[in-house]
Scaffold this motif. Structure first.
Motif, PDB file in Angstrom:
ATOM      1  N   LYS A 108       0.691  -1.231   0.067  1.00  0.00           N
ATOM      2  CA  LYS A 108      -0.144  -0.120   0.064  1.00  0.00           C
ATOM      3  C   LYS A 108       0.829   1.321   0.083  1.00  0.00           C
ATOM      4  N   LYS A 109       2.279   1.059   0.251  1.00  0.00           N
ATOM      5  CA  LYS A 109       3.050   2.367   0.231  1.00  0.00           C
ATOM      6  C   LYS A 109       3.838   2.364  -0.953  1.00  0.00           C
ATOM      7  N   ILE A 110       3.633   1.540  -1.734  1.00  0.00           N
ATOM      8  CA  ILE A 110       4.385   1.914  -3.309  1.00  0.00           C
ATOM      9  C   ILE A 110       3.781   2.725  -4.069  1.00  0.00           C
ATOM     10  N   ARG A 111       4.464   4.037  -4.324  1.00  0.00           N
ATOM     11  CA  ARG A 111       3.975   5.058  -5.209  1.00  0.00           C
ATOM     12  C   ARG A 111       4.029   4.599  -6.797  1.00  0.00           C
ATOM     13  N   ARG A 112       5.077   4.042  -7.210  1.00  0.00           N
ATOM     14  CA  ARG A 112       5.467   3.679  -8.676  1.00  0.00           C
ATOM     15  C   ARG A 112       6.752   2.973  -8.769  1.00  0.00           C
ATOM     16  N   LEU A 113       6.818   2.582  -9.969  1.00  0.00           N
ATOM     17  CA  LEU A 113       8.184   1.817 -10.272  1.00  0.00           C
ATOM     18  C   LEU A 113       8.713   2.634 -11.441  1.00  0.00           C
ATOM     19  N   ASP A 114       9.788   2.649 -11.377  1.00  0.00           N
ATOM     20  CA  ASP A 114      10.847   3.430 -12.647  1.00  0.00           C
ATOM     21  C   ASP A 114      11.734   2.313 -12.959  1.00  0.00           C
ATOM     22  N   MET A 115      11.707   2.051 -14.515  1.00  0.00           N
ATOM     23  CA  MET A 115      12.773   1.413 -15.064  1.00  0.00           C
ATOM     24  C   MET A 115      13.664   2.139 -15.964  1.00  0.00           C
ATOM     25  N   SER A 116      14.958   1.969 -15.823  1.00  0.00           N
ATOM     26  CA  SER A 116      15.999   2.816 -16.383  1.00  0.00           C
ATOM     27  C   SER A 116      16.503   2.085 -17.693  1.00  0.00           C
ATOM     28  N   ILE A 117      17.263   2.786 -18.540  1.00  0.00           N
ATOM     29  CA  ILE A 117      17.756   1.944 -19.587  1.00  0.00           C
ATOM     30  C   ILE A 117      18.639   0.862 -19.499  1.00  0.00           C
ATOM     31  N   THR A 118      19.334   0.873 -18.284  1.00  0.00           N
ATOM     32  CA  THR A 118      20.104  -0.601 -18.147  1.00  0.00           C
ATOM     33  C   THR A 118      19.320  -1.428 -17.224  1.00  0.00           C
ATOM     34  N   GLY A 119      18.003  -1.205 -17.294  1.00  0.00           N
ATOM     35  CA  GLY A 119      17.258  -2.328 -16.506  1.00  0.00           C
ATOM     36  C   GLY A 119      16.926  -2.208 -15.164  1.00  0.00           C
ATOM     37  N   THR A 120      17.755  -1.180 -14.499  1.00  0.00           N
ATOM     38  CA  THR A 120      17.490  -0.957 -13.016  1.00  0.00           C
ATOM     39  C   THR A 120      15.933  -0.672 -12.846  1.00  0.00           C
ATOM     40  N   ILE A 121      15.261  -1.546 -12.002  1.00  0.00           N
ATOM     41  CA  ILE A 121      13.872  -1.307 -11.557  1.00  0.00           C
ATOM     42  C   ILE A 121      13.644  -0.640 -10.107  1.00  0.00           C
ATOM     43  N   LYS A 122      13.557   0.759 -10.120  1.00  0.00           N
ATOM     44  CA  LYS A 122      13.336   1.529  -8.838  1.00  0.00           C
ATOM     45  C   LYS A 122      12.030   1.076  -8.310  1.00  0.00           C
ATOM     46  N   THR A 129      11.115   7.348  -0.619  1.00  0.00           N
ATOM     47  CA  THR A 129      12.245   6.148  -0.275  1.00  0.00           C
ATOM     48  C   THR A 129      12.347   5.202  -1.596  1.00  0.00           C
ATOM     49  N   GLU A 130      13.727   5.572  -2.437  1.00  0.00           N
ATOM     50  CA  GLU A 130      14.038   4.517  -3.452  1.00  0.00           C
ATOM     51  C   GLU A 130      14.626   3.389  -3.159  1.00  0.00           C
ATOM     52  N   THR A 131      14.087   2.194  -3.878  1.00  0.00           N
ATOM     53  CA  THR A 131      14.800   0.915  -3.462  1.00  0.00           C
ATOM     54  C   THR A 131      14.508   0.165  -4.717  1.00  0.00           C
ATOM     55  N   TYR A 132      15.186  -1.011  -4.656  1.00  0.00           N
ATOM     56  CA  TYR A 132      15.288  -1.745  -6.075  1.00  0.00           C
ATOM     57  C   TYR A 132      14.704  -2.912  -6.007  1.00  0.00           C
ATOM     58  N   THR A 133      13.999  -3.804  -7.204  1.00  0.00           N
ATOM     59  CA  THR A 133      13.931  -4.965  -7.259  1.00  0.00           C
ATOM     60  C   THR A 133      14.252  -5.803  -8.504  1.00  0.00           C
ATOM     61  N   SER A 134      13.922  -6.915  -8.604  1.00  0.00           N
ATOM     62  CA  SER A 134      14.542  -7.820  -9.710  1.00  0.00           C
ATOM     63  C   SER A 134      13.614  -8.084 -10.829  1.00  0.00           C
TER      64      SER A 134
END
Lengths: 149, 151
Positions: A108-122, A129-134
């Motif tokens: 319920k606290k996830i605002r959104r996901l961001d994906m970069s060109i290198t495939g990093t999924i924030k 707060t920013e963290t990462y997932t696979s």
């Protein structure tokens, strides 16, 4: 305050009752605190070493750092004695999701996901707060959120 | 971390070694193939005996297996992103398997085979990365749409 155990064979599961001569603020608070402690809270220690119960609804994320399990809410970060896998098993599957080997987040606290060109999924949480997932966990998250296809 | 990587490398190298030996056994004993199937005459010529050549080949295959398994630790570093993870994984493993196959299979003597082997690997990584990127991008967009709806 008296604390005692009473054996009642008619009960199927343990039950906690708060008894008093009237229903006042102290009793209400006690019932709420016990309920949070037993059903929906995590015992944590703040930076001053004070032990408090953190309601699960307020938790942003739970993660390991230097072999310690940390719990973060909007006000700060706390440590807990519970292991990450224990919390993962205990917490509501529909509310918490393991985004990586070392981290669980409150859905319920996830605002959104961001994906970069290198495939990093924030994973960006409600407080910024920013963290990462696979990749694998993105697919799982999609399933948990009930997105088909 | 270093301890875990070393342990993983040791275990997976041993597994690679055992698997290669079993394949050699199947090839040379059970299937009755003459000689050691995975060794070229040029490679055998480098050694005084076939047994020694086989021993070195087994060690090399074990090393390749160990490298492929151990390098997967890079996939735990999720903050790198999976495209970069794939690139690093390819480079780390390539540093080991390319020289070793050149040695064991004497692949440098056959440029076309060498280029097609490496090219095949690179192409597989590129295609898999592009496909994976597009799938994940779509999934991220779907999740964001759902989250925006819930807020």
């Amino acid at each position: 305050m008296k604390v005692r155990a009473r054996i009642d064979k008619s009960l199927e599961t343990p039950e906690i009752q708060v008894c008093n001569y009237e229903l006042n603020q102290q009793v209400k608070q006690l019932v709420e605190d016990i309920s949070v402690f037993v059903n929906e809270g995590i015992a944590v220690t703040d930076f001053r070493g004070e032990k408090i119960m953190l309601p699960t609804r307020d938790i942003l994320r739970i993660y390991t750092e230097n072999q310690r399990v940390m719990v973060q809410d909007a006000k700060g970060t706390y440590s807990t004695q519970e292991k990450l896998y224990e919390l993962e098993n205990r917490l509501d599957e529909g509310q918490f999701f393991r985004i990586s080997k070392s981290e669980i987040v409150n859905l319920k606290k996830i605002r959104r996901l961001d994906m970069s060109i290198t495939g990093t999924i924030k994973v960006i949480l409600s407080d910024g707060t920013e963290t990462y997932t696979s990749r694998r966990n993105v697919t799982k998250l999609k399933q948990i959120l009930g997105i088909k296809g | 971390m270093l301890k875990r990587i070393s342990f993983s490398f040791a275990i997976s190298s041993c597994c690679g070694l055992v698997v290669y030996m079993l394949l050699e056994l199947v090839g040379s004993v059970l299937l009755g193939l003459e000689g050691f199937s995975a060794m070229t005459p040029e490679y055998l010529a480098l050694f005084p005996s076939e047994t020694l050549a086989l021993g070195v080949a087994v060690l090399c295959h074990g090393l390749i297996g160990g490298t492929f398994a151990t390098a997967t630790f890079i996939y735990e570093k999720i903050e790198l992103g999976f495209i970069l993870q794939n690139v690093i994984y390819f480079l780390l493993t390539g540093m080991v398997w390319i020289p070793l196959i050149c040695f064991v299979w004497q692949l440098y003597r056959y440029p076309a085979a060498l280029v097609s082997t490496i090219g095949g690997f690179v192409l597989t990584y590129v295609v898999m990365s592009i496909v994976g990127y597009n799938i994940t991008k779509k999934e991220v967009a779907e999740i964001n749409a759902r989250l925006a709806k819930e807020i």
